[in-house]
Design an enzyme around this catalytic site. Structure first.
Site, PDB file in Angstrom:
ATOM      1  N   HIS A  14      14.839  -2.805   1.361  1.00 14.09           N
ATOM      2  CA  HIS A  14      14.834  -2.326   0.484  1.00 14.09           C
ATOM      3  C   HIS A  14      15.455  -0.581   0.222  1.00 14.09           C
ATOM      4  CE1 HIS A  14      10.869  -0.642   1.926  1.00 14.09           C
ATOM      5  NE2 HIS A  14      11.141   0.447   1.324  1.00 14.09           N
ATOM      6  N   ASP A  45      12.682  -7.859   4.914  1.00 10.86           N
ATOM      7  CA  ASP A  45      12.685  -6.501   4.569  1.00 10.86           C
ATOM      8  C   ASP A  45      13.261  -5.748   5.692  1.00 10.86           C
ATOM      9  OD1 ASP A  45      12.935  -4.301   2.756  1.00 10.86           O
ATOM     10  OD2 ASP A  45      10.845  -3.767   3.300  1.00 10.86           O
ATOM     11  N   GLY A 122       9.825   7.296   1.019  1.00 10.80           N
ATOM     12  CA  GLY A 122      10.762   8.179   1.975  1.00 10.80           C
ATOM     13  C   GLY A 122      10.416   7.944   3.529  1.00 10.80           C
ATOM     14  N   ASN A 123       9.305   7.171   3.930  1.00 11.53           N
ATOM     15  CA  ASN A 123       9.131   6.926   5.360  1.00 11.53           C
ATOM     16  C   ASN A 123       9.546   5.693   5.547  1.00 11.53           C
ATOM     17  OD1 ASN A 123       6.748   8.666   4.662  1.00 11.53           O
ATOM     18  ND2 ASN A 123       6.611   8.719   7.088  1.00 11.53           N
ATOM     19  N   SER A 124      10.032   4.733   4.840  1.00 11.05           N
ATOM     20  CA  SER A 124      10.634   3.444   4.857  1.00 11.05           C
ATOM     21  C   SER A 124      11.656   3.513   5.935  1.00 11.05           C
ATOM     22  CB  SER A 124      11.059   2.765   3.693  1.00 11.05           C
ATOM     23  OG  SER A 124      10.103   2.451   2.690  1.00 11.05           O
TER      24      SER A 124
END
Length: 171
Positions: A14, A45, A122-124
């Site tokens: 994503h 993902d 933002g941590n993804s």
């Protein structure tokens, strides 16, 4: 998360999904390099990209998620809310293992690690580390803030490792 010193980076699908133009990797020292998506899996993902014209990069050490127990200490690293000033680090525990998480994309992610280490937009794609500094998960999702607070999810590294290897080879 840099997994090979020659620029192979693992992130979430994503994060790169819909990036029809220029993809760049920004390193901790501010260096920016163009990158190419080598492979991605919307269903899991996961994505692997390769930064161009780099070598000798520091890499993460992959651990194992199978031996984790509820209550183990973890640290989540990412770029929370894309704020200026670099990476953010949060600390928590493994709250549960084997969770199934439904996504906004109408898919389900299986065998997820649940943590109370703060994971924010933002941590993804950032690493979830054990107390030895080894990657045991890939930060991926959060529970709806209207329903829960500090309930985050990471893809268990033992589930991700074979997929990462496939994506790295372009299959």
């Amino acid at each position: 998360m840099i997994v090979r010193s020659d620029g192979y980076v693992v992130t979430n699908n994503h994060v790169v999904e819909g990036a029809s133009g220029r993809i760049e990797v920004v390193f901790n020292d501010g260096t920016v390099r163009r990158a190419k998506v080598l492979g991605r899996s919307a269903q899991l993902d996961l994505a692997v990209v390769r930064a161009e014209n780099v070598s000798g990069l520091p890499t993460v050490k992959l651990g194992t998620s199978d031996q984790l127990v509820v209550g183990d200490d973890v640290v989540a690293i990412g770029n929370a809310l894309a704020l200026d000033g670099g990476l953010s680090v949060t600390r928590g525990i493994i709250s549960a293992k084997g969770r199934t998480v439904d996504t906004d994309a109408k898919t389900s992610l299986y065998n997820m690690l649940q943590t109370d280490a703060a994971i924010n937009p933002g941590n993804s794609g950032g690493p979830l580390l054990n107390s030895r500094g080894e990657v045991i998960g890939i930060n991926t999702a959060i529970a709806s803030p209207s329903e829960a607070q500090n309930v985050g999810f990471a893809i268990a590294i033992d589930s991700a490792r074979p997929i990462i290897d496939q994506l790295r080879s372009g299959s």
